[in-house]
Design a protein around this motif. Sequence first.
Motif, short mmCIF file in Angstrom:
data_model
loop_
_atom_site.label_atom_id
_atom_site.label_comp_id
_atom_site.label_asym_id
_atom_site.label_seq_id
_atom_site.Cartn_x
_atom_site.Cartn_y
_atom_site.Cartn_z
N GLN A 1 0.72 -1.21 -0.03
CA GLN A 1 -0.07 0.02 0.08
C GLN A 1 0.85 0.92 0.03
O GLN A 1 0.60 2.22 -0.81
N GLN A 2 1.77 1.19 0.82
CA GLN A 2 2.81 2.43 0.98
C GLN A 2 3.48 2.83 -0.25
O GLN A 2 3.42 3.86 -0.66
N VAL A 3 4.11 1.63 -0.94
CA VAL A 3 4.79 1.96 -2.19
C VAL A 3 3.98 2.57 -3.16
O VAL A 3 4.21 3.46 -4.04
N THR A 4 2.79 1.90 -3.26
CA THR A 4 1.78 2.27 -4.28
C THR A 4 1.55 3.84 -4.15
O THR A 4 1.24 4.44 -5.21
N ASN A 5 1.23 4.18 -2.95
CA ASN A 5 0.77 5.63 -2.54
C ASN A 5 1.91 6.58 -2.97
O ASN A 5 1.79 7.53 -3.69
N ASP A 6 3.03 6.14 -2.76
CA ASP A 6 4.36 6.95 -2.86
C ASP A 6 4.28 7.22 -4.87
O ASP A 6 4.59 8.33 -4.86
N LEU A 7 4.22 5.91 -5.15
CA LEU A 7 4.27 6.09 -6.63
C LEU A 7 3.19 7.03 -7.43
O LEU A 7 3.53 7.50 -8.39
N LEU A 8 1.99 6.62 -6.89
CA LEU A 8 0.92 7.64 -7.47
C LEU A 8 1.05 9.04 -7.44
O LEU A 8 0.89 9.77 -8.07
N THR A 9 1.56 9.32 -6.09
CA THR A 9 1.96 10.74 -5.76
C THR A 9 2.93 11.39 -6.81
O THR A 9 2.88 12.49 -7.24
N ALA A 10 4.04 10.58 -6.83
CA ALA A 10 5.33 10.90 -7.83
C ALA A 10 4.62 10.82 -9.22
O ALA A 10 5.36 11.56 -10.02
N GLY A 11 3.90 10.16 -9.58
CA GLY A 11 3.54 9.67 -11.02
C GLY A 11 2.38 10.78 -11.45
O GLY A 11 1.95 10.60 -12.62
N LYS A 12 1.88 11.69 -10.42
CA LYS A 12 0.61 12.39 -11.05
C LYS A 12 0.88 13.27 -12.16
O LYS A 12 0.06 13.16 -13.05
N VAL A 13 1.87 13.80 -12.12
CA VAL A 13 2.10 14.95 -13.33
C VAL A 13 2.36 13.92 -14.69
O VAL A 13 1.61 14.68 -15.73
N ARG A 14 2.77 12.91 -14.74
CA ARG A 14 2.65 12.24 -16.09
C ARG A 14 1.44 11.20 -16.24
O ARG A 14 1.31 10.68 -17.05
N ASP A 15 0.47 11.36 -15.07
CA ASP A 15 -0.52 10.53 -15.17
C ASP A 15 -0.37 9.07 -15.38
O ASP A 15 -0.96 8.39 -16.24
N VAL A 16 0.71 8.59 -14.60
CA VAL A 16 1.11 7.05 -14.57
C VAL A 16 0.12 6.22 -13.89
O VAL A 16 -0.08 6.40 -12.73
N ARG A 17 -0.43 5.20 -14.41
CA ARG A 17 -1.34 4.29 -13.71
C ARG A 17 -0.82 3.37 -12.85
O ARG A 17 0.05 2.28 -13.39
N VAL A 18 -0.96 3.46 -11.53
CA VAL A 18 -0.06 2.50 -10.50
C VAL A 18 -1.42 1.48 -9.64
O VAL A 18 -2.22 2.51 -9.41
N LEU A 19 -1.12 0.34 -9.71
CA LEU A 19 -2.09 -0.55 -9.02
C LEU A 19 -1.43 -1.35 -8.01
O LEU A 19 -0.45 -1.84 -8.26
N ALA A 20 -2.12 -1.37 -6.68
CA ALA A 20 -1.65 -2.23 -5.61
C ALA A 20 -2.39 -3.54 -5.85
O ALA A 20 -3.58 -3.52 -6.02
N ILE A 21 -1.79 -4.70 -5.96
CA ILE A 21 -2.45 -6.16 -5.94
C ILE A 21 -1.72 -6.56 -4.69
O ILE A 21 -0.52 -7.27 -4.52
N TYR A 22 -2.72 -7.26 -3.78
CA TYR A 22 -2.32 -7.97 -2.55
C TYR A 22 -3.67 -8.61 -2.10
O TYR A 22 -4.76 -8.43 -2.44
N GLY A 23 -3.18 -9.71 -1.06
CA GLY A 23 -4.38 -10.52 -0.71
C GLY A 23 -5.21 -9.74 0.44
O GLY A 23 -5.03 -8.78 0.93
N GLY A 24 -6.35 -10.51 0.67
CA GLY A 24 -7.26 -9.84 1.96
C GLY A 24 -8.20 -8.99 1.20
O GLY A 24 -9.30 -8.53 2.20
N ARG A 25 -8.01 -8.64 -0.03
CA ARG A 25 -8.95 -7.98 -0.65
C ARG A 25 -9.82 -8.57 -1.61
O ARG A 25 -9.30 -9.57 -2.13
N ALA A 26 -11.01 -7.88 -1.96
CA ALA A 26 -11.82 -8.84 -3.19
C ALA A 26 -11.06 -8.77 -4.51
O ALA A 26 -10.22 -8.10 -4.77
N TYR A 27 -11.22 -9.82 -5.16
CA TYR A 27 -10.42 -10.01 -6.46
C TYR A 27 -10.91 -8.86 -7.61
O TYR A 27 -10.37 -8.29 -8.31
N GLU A 28 -12.41 -8.65 -7.36
CA GLU A 28 -12.99 -7.96 -8.68
C GLU A 28 -12.51 -6.61 -8.92
O GLU A 28 -12.38 -6.30 -10.13
N PRO A 29 -12.32 -5.69 -8.09
CA PRO A 29 -11.93 -4.25 -8.40
C PRO A 29 -10.59 -4.32 -8.86
O PRO A 29 -10.13 -3.70 -9.77
N GLN A 30 -9.70 -5.59 -8.32
CA GLN A 30 -8.07 -5.39 -9.03
C GLN A 30 -8.30 -6.15 -10.54
O GLN A 30 -7.50 -5.43 -11.27
#
Length: 402
Positions: free
Chosen positions: A55-84
Amino acid sequence: MGQAKTGTGKTLGFGLPLLERVTVAADVEAGRAKPEQLTTAPQALVVVPTRELCQQVTNDLLTAGKVRDVRVLAIYGGRAYEPQVEALNKGVDVIVGTPGRLLDLAGQRKLDLGHVKALVLDEADEMLDLGFLPDVERIVTMLPAKRQTMLFSATMPGAVIGLARRYMTQPTHIRATSPDDEGATVANIAQHVFRAHSMDKPELVSRILQAEGRGLAMIFCRTKRTAADIAEQLQRRGFASGAVHGDLGQGAREQALRAFRNGKVDVLVCTDVAARGIDVEGVTHVINYQTPEDEKTYLHRIGRTGRAGRTGIAITLVDWDDIPRWQLINKALELTFNDPVETYSTSPHLYEELRIPEGTKGTLPRADRTRAGLAAEELEDLGETGGRGARGGRADARRGRG
């Protein structure tokens, strides 16, 4: 292979080059890339050992990638599959994930790793540890042979460097150190080690938490049961505390971390699941309630404070029967605490060294109970999946991690 002490900026060390190197729509518009170079499949993959770090690495990369509009996605267990799966179908540039869920989605053909140009193993020593190694090897076989592979960690034992050579061609080991900061620990963390009796520890910790200048505090325990017990005891003593350990559902783990980041709780009791990579601004004190397993774990735990040039205080409470274990850690890190001084919750030197006001008791006065508490932070419904979703963190479970 990038090595630097905890809290010195490894995430952006690999994150910024990744964000620059992926091809996005902005590159086509600026004429730096051709339209056919665009893809909806991920172009970079960051593999991490824990969900919290994911989660933390994803949030850092989303913040840093905002200007270029880079799409960053976190994939980890314990959450529903469908949104991922839905996010993958829409298109992703960079994926940050834990090994179990990455393999699940790749096995179901929902995740295409055939366009990955760069692989990062964050906390590489942990990723290549025995519990994760088979999963990491399976992920590597799904990637294109021509790619860049990067490994980052604060600790890089020789065995890990040997393993890394299997994945890398002519690897370069880069160590980022400050010339005036010798030793394995960060110089601006003041370390204290006390020999303490297990029966007196809750009382002792309650007094430490009332030290002058104490901001947010993290308390590390070796077992999930101890973490749950101490968090509960501190709540009864009037402290706004939360817990993060493997027996909690993912929703509860995220609720506690969010409440800690937002200042609704100021004491986070956790197992070593939170010892790596977790970066929360304002952590002034780290308390090792139980002696860590080894020197690596000690370094990662105390590295939750004194980050990004700030100062911090690390306190380790060593039980009588843990003295041999502590002495091994002390020797490995060349510290000066081979024989920790016997300490009780009433010991004058404890008050003096940690700046605890005279007359402090083991219960927080009602006037000081100003935090909203864990209940004030919303518990999010993550669609936790029980059977199948629990496999997202199966490497954690296999090694008995929190």
